[in-house]
Design an enzyme around this catalytic site. Structure first.
Site, PDB file in Angstrom:
ATOM      1  N   ASP A  66       0.878  -1.300  -0.036  1.00 18.14           N
ATOM      2  CA  ASP A  66       0.138  -0.061  -0.045  1.00 18.14           C
ATOM      3  C   ASP A  66       0.891   1.467  -0.016  1.00 18.14           C
ATOM      4  OD1 ASP A  66       0.931  -0.241   2.805  1.00 18.14           O
ATOM      5  OD2 ASP A  66      -0.843  -1.103   3.198  1.00 18.14           O
ATOM      6  N   ASP A 135      -8.247  -3.240  14.261  1.00 16.24           N
ATOM      7  CA  ASP A 135      -9.567  -3.439  13.674  1.00 16.24           C
ATOM      8  C   ASP A 135      -9.755  -4.623  12.730  1.00 16.24           C
ATOM      9  OD1 ASP A 135      -8.390  -2.130  11.667  1.00 16.24           O
ATOM     10  OD2 ASP A 135      -9.811  -0.375  11.323  1.00 16.24           O
ATOM     11  N   HIS A 137      -7.766  -4.967   9.952  1.00 21.44           N
ATOM     12  CA  HIS A 137      -7.544  -4.374   8.648  1.00 21.44           C
ATOM     13  C   HIS A 137      -6.120  -5.169   8.160  1.00 21.44           C
ATOM     14  CE1 HIS A 137      -5.356  -0.860  10.149  1.00 21.44           C
ATOM     15  NE2 HIS A 137      -4.469  -1.318   9.215  1.00 21.44           N
ATOM     16  N   GLU A 142      -9.908  -1.683   5.075  1.00 18.92           N
ATOM     17  CA  GLU A 142     -10.501  -1.413   6.361  1.00 18.92           C
ATOM     18  C   GLU A 142     -11.790  -2.412   6.601  1.00 18.92           C
ATOM     19  OE1 GLU A 142      -9.023   0.130   8.406  1.00 18.92           O
ATOM     20  OE2 GLU A 142      -8.316   2.343   7.449  1.00 18.92           O
TER      21      GLU A 142
END
Length: 260
Positions: A66, A135, A137, A142
């Site tokens: 990314d 979370d 990801h 996400e």
């Protein structure tokens, strides 16, 4: 999915072992590189093996997961610069052998499609290093991300921006709102996934990843569908695992020749 629970230094050694075995048997291997804190000890170990044991990446290629959108080319937290600092410049990758999504492209959708095609033309990723967010990801996929997603632009959640503020002088206002990221389907196309997680803050995400239902709410759970996925966690990150005893027993009785 194989789950290994061990101290962080041992986890780094195991991941480096898998990468060394791959690169020595297939010098032109294609690696997937991740940023963040999780792979840093792995990169340190690979750099040591390059310097001391002659482990070479001269014929290998690598693709980043990314990149932030809009960070200047010379920004220290631009992921291309982070990867250069943490691993690429410490070993002998050939010039241009490490590629990342172009977060400064004028046409971001076209840049994403070109990145996908570059991975395909390279023959796909042989081994992908991953971390996991609090979370759930992986890369910047996400919660709510499509399980069939490919490289695209994503909006970062408030939680991710808060977690990453430590890299931006603890100032969340300096953390970009958008990124380009490999999609979940892109990541799942790699032949071997190796995810590392340490610390109690990752415990719930690791629990969902390995023992929860496959769900877009916890994007990393898609790894349960992969035929060769390895999850390397320390005791703190494993503290929510219901099957921790079984994972330890399984790894302890594993044949030495098998590897990850």
């Amino acid at each position: 999915m194989e789950v290994v629970i061990a101290p962080a230094e041992e986890l780094a050694r195991l991941a480096a072992d898998a990468i060394e075995k791959l690169v020595r048997s297939k010098p032109d291997a294609v690696l997937g590189l991740a940023t963040g804190s999780s792979p840093l000890k792995v990169y340190d170990e690979l750099a040591r093996r390059h310097t001391e044991d002659g482990l070479s990446f001269a014929a290998a290629r690598a693709f980043m997961l990314d990149e932030y959108v809009g960070l200047p080319a010379d920004h220290p937290e631009r992921y291309r610069n982070v990867i250069e600092k943490e691993i690429a410049s410490r070993v002998d990758f050939a010039p241009g052998a490490v590629q990342g999504p172009d977060g400064l492209a004028d046409d971001l959708p076209t840049a994403c499609a070109a990145y996908e095609q570059a991975i395909v033309e390279a023959g796909g990723v042989d081994l992908q290093i991953l971390g996991i967010g609090t979370d759930g990801h992986i890369a910047f996929n996400e919660p709510g991300s499509s399980l069939a997603s490919r490289t695209r632009i994503k909006t970062l959640t408030q939680q991710t921006r808060e977690d990453n503020a430590r890299f931006f002088e603890d100032d969340i206002d300096k953390v970009p709102h958008h990124c380009l990221t490999q999609g979940l389907a892109t990541i799942m196309s790699a032949r071997h996934l190796v995810l590392l997680a340490t610390g109690k803050g990752k415990a719930e995400a690791v629990h969902q990843l390995t023992e929860g239902a496959v769900s877009a709410l916890w994007p990393a759970t898609i790894m349960q569908m992969h035929p060769h996925a390895t999850v390397l966690v320390d005791d703190a990150a494993a503290s929510r695992l219901q099957l921790a005893g079984y994972y330890r027993q399984t790894f302890a009785s594993k044949p030495d020749w098998q590897g990850l």
